[in-house]
Design a protein around this motif. Structure first.
Motif, PDB file in Angstrom:
ATOM      1  N   PRO A  35       0.814  -1.225   0.000  1.00 27.75           N
ATOM      2  CA  PRO A  35       0.000   0.000   0.000  1.00 27.75           C
ATOM      3  C   PRO A  35       0.842   1.267   0.000  1.00 27.75           C
ATOM      4  N   GLY A  36       1.988   1.246   0.699  1.00 31.28           N
ATOM      5  CA  GLY A  36       2.836   2.436   0.718  1.00 31.28           C
ATOM      6  C   GLY A  36       3.326   2.831  -0.653  1.00 31.28           C
ATOM      7  N   ARG A  37       3.697   1.848  -1.456  1.00 32.77           N
ATOM      8  CA  ARG A  37       4.175   2.163  -2.808  1.00 32.77           C
ATOM      9  C   ARG A  37       3.032   2.650  -3.694  1.00 32.77           C
ATOM     10  N   VAL A  38       1.830   2.150  -3.467  1.00 33.12           N
ATOM     11  CA  VAL A  38       0.689   2.619  -4.249  1.00 33.12           C
ATOM     12  C   VAL A  38       0.420   4.090  -3.953  1.00 33.12           C
ATOM     13  N   ILE A  39       0.484   4.451  -2.673  1.00 30.07           N
ATOM     14  CA  ILE A  39       0.289   5.856  -2.305  1.00 30.07           C
ATOM     15  C   ILE A  39       1.383   6.720  -2.908  1.00 30.07           C
ATOM     16  N   ASP A  40       2.631   6.226  -2.855  1.00 29.31           N
ATOM     17  CA  ASP A  40       3.739   6.976  -3.466  1.00 29.31           C
ATOM     18  C   ASP A  40       3.527   7.150  -4.961  1.00 29.31           C
ATOM     19  N   VAL A  45       2.507  10.568  -9.617  1.00 28.78           N
ATOM     20  CA  VAL A  45       1.783  10.924 -10.842  1.00 28.78           C
ATOM     21  C   VAL A  45       1.113  12.283 -10.698  1.00 28.78           C
ATOM     22  N   GLU A  46       0.608  12.556  -9.506  1.00 28.93           N
ATOM     23  CA  GLU A  46       0.002  13.867  -9.270  1.00 28.93           C
ATOM     24  C   GLU A  46       1.024  14.989  -9.434  1.00 28.93           C
ATOM     25  N   ASP A  55       7.078   9.967 -19.436  1.00 32.46           N
ATOM     26  CA  ASP A  55       7.176  10.442 -18.055  1.00 32.46           C
ATOM     27  C   ASP A  55       6.301   9.614 -17.127  1.00 32.46           C
ATOM     28  N   PHE A  56       5.112   9.264 -17.592  1.00 29.12           N
ATOM     29  CA  PHE A  56       4.213   8.452 -16.784  1.00 29.12           C
ATOM     30  C   PHE A  56       4.798   7.055 -16.539  1.00 29.12           C
ATOM     31  N   TYR A  57       5.415   6.474 -17.576  1.00 28.30           N
ATOM     32  CA  TYR A  57       6.020   5.145 -17.430  1.00 28.30           C
ATOM     33  C   TYR A  57       7.130   5.164 -16.393  1.00 28.30           C
ATOM     34  N   TRP A  58       8.058   6.114 -16.517  1.00 21.54           N
ATOM     35  CA  TRP A  58       9.201   6.130 -15.610  1.00 21.54           C
ATOM     36  C   TRP A  58       8.805   6.592 -14.205  1.00 21.54           C
ATOM     37  N   THR A  59       7.725   7.334 -14.093  1.00 27.92           N
ATOM     38  CA  THR A  59       7.238   7.696 -12.764  1.00 27.92           C
ATOM     39  C   THR A  59       6.761   6.462 -12.015  1.00 27.92           C
ATOM     40  N   PHE A  78       2.824  -2.996 -17.974  1.00 26.45           N
ATOM     41  CA  PHE A  78       2.516  -1.610 -18.329  1.00 26.45           C
ATOM     42  C   PHE A  78       2.021  -1.521 -19.768  1.00 26.45           C
ATOM     43  N   ARG A  79       2.706  -2.223 -20.668  1.00 25.95           N
ATOM     44  CA  ARG A  79       2.290  -2.175 -22.084  1.00 25.95           C
ATOM     45  C   ARG A  79       0.888  -2.719 -22.268  1.00 25.95           C
TER      46      ARG A  79
END
Length: 416
Positions: A35-40, A45-46, A55-59, A78-79
């Protein structure tokens, strides 16, 4: 524990929900996503925005990937999840080989099937319930005395498994272990509780103190671990069995503390190929993809005698030291000269500590050594066992730990 400030999200946070579902797919594929990584990831992304695709991929990559072997899995998921509009159709074609369409357009890349299995859990459409289903008669079955699905899968032949059963069997093979006992060695190591007195160390310690002996140094035998050398037949008749055995070998090669000094793996059909370095890759999909690309004779013919000659000539002195145990996985169906094959088998047997032959043809009750290649090879092995199911690979651990285990060799030698 870090504290997170509340995140301002709109009334219908579709992007945040998609990131959560994407994280669930990564976790199901084996990535340690909490969950911590999901919040991060939502916060990142925000902050970075959603305007540029790279940028979205590497974020998301920076938030979810922290090991090199996870990069391929992340890229495939991701793809399929964010970029390919036909990803669901493509995933279904990967999971069900009978479906044609997208599967024929391009072959599956490394970790693609693994990504498909991870995503299908969230993306499969739910079938609506009908009145007929609600009014249908419910039949209760007492399954308390029936065999579990996993137990049935243990004894099922690899050739008879469906696509779903093969995927489940690979997960079971990844949990199998192949422990081995250490070999007795003349070398010793220091031990306070050792049964043997180390006279040399005792005298050296006394000389440092002017010749006075204050304590007696003791030692115990130093354990020495053997190498595991695997020769796997990848000809047409052995194709399905070879794929499952290589999954098992990948788990053995990456198991820490199993006891093997090193695991060497070779494939052979019409030529010998060393795939040891590919098995060192932590991701099983990438490892087997690289091994398949290295071996150009996959699903081809069989020249066992010539391949064993190449191994004995080029590799025996490199990998057979330290009392190596050899696993030979083949059906023994060879049309080359039987005399040359018997000579190479004898040399291989003399070079190894133990030579164990796994043959999937032993699954048949009426199996007899009638083929010329089998008759030439059988006298020069220490143990002859079946290798067609998960249960047979589990029994292999017992055969390795027991030097007197002959498997089916004694019975079949009487039929020669």
């Amino acid at each position: 524990m870090p504290e997170y400030a509340p995140i301002d999200v709109p009334e219908n946070p579709r992007l945040a929900q998609n990131i959560i579902h994407f994280a669930r797919a990564l976790r199901r594929a084996g990535l340690p996503v909490g969950p911590g990584r999901v919040i991060d990831a939502v916060r990142a992304v925000e902050a970075a925005g959603f305007t540029d695709r790279m940028d979205f991929y590497w974020t998301l990559h920076a938030c979810f990937v922290n090991r090199p072997e996870h990069r391929t899995v992340f890229a495939q998921i991701f793809r399929l999840y964010w970029r390919d509009p036909r990803y669901l159709e493509h995933m279904m074609s990967l999971m069900l080989p009978a479906i044609r369409g997208v599967q024929e357009e391009k072959l599956a890349m490394a970790a693609e099937k693994r990504a498909a299995q991870a995503l299908l859990g969230d993306e499969l459409p739910e079938m609506p319930e009908t009145e007929q289903d609600e009014e249908a008669t419910q039949i209760e079955i007492d399954a308390s005395m029936t065999m579990s699905a996993e137990e049935k899968l243990r004894t099922l032949d690899f050739e008879q498994m469906s696509t779903e059963e093969i995927a489940q069997a690979k997960r079971m093979l990844a949990r199998l272990k192949l422990p081995v006992k250490p070999i007795k060695s003349r070398r010793s190591m220091a031990s306070a509780l050792g049964a043997r007195v180390d006279y040399r160390k005792t005298i050296r310690d006394a000389l440092r103190r002017g010749g006075e002996i204050h304590s007696i140094a003791r030692a115990k035998p130093r354990p020495r671990w053997p190498n595991l050398v695997v020769l796997c037949d990848i000809s047409g008749s052995m194709s399905q069995y070879s794929r499952m055995v290589l999954h098992f070998l990948h788990a053995v090669a990456n198991e820490k503390g199993a006891g093997w000094a090193k695991v060497h793996a070779f494939t052979f059909g019409t030529q010998l190929t060393n795939i040891t370095r590919h098995l060192a890759t932590r991701d099983v999909d990438a490892a087997l993809k690289a091994a398949g690309a290295e071996a150009h004779d996959w699903e081809g013919g069989t020249r066992i005698g010539q391949c064993l000659h190449q191994f004995n000539r080029d590799w025996t002195r490199r990998v057979m030291g330290q009392g190596a145990v050899v696993l030979l996985i083949t059906d023994g169906l060879d049309r080359d000269d039987a005399g040359a094959l018997e000579k190479e088998m004898e040399r291989l047997h003399l070079s190894s500590r133990r030579l164990i032959w796994l043959n999937p043809l032993l699954r048949w009750d009426g199996f007899a050594p009638k083929a010329t290649g089998i008759r030439a090879m059988l006298p020069h092995v220490d143990s002859f066992r079946a290798g067609h199911s998960i249960a047979s690979l589990e029994d292999l651990a017992e055969a390795i730990s027991r030097p007197d285990d002959l498997g089916e060799k004694a019975r079949l030698m009487q039929l020669l």
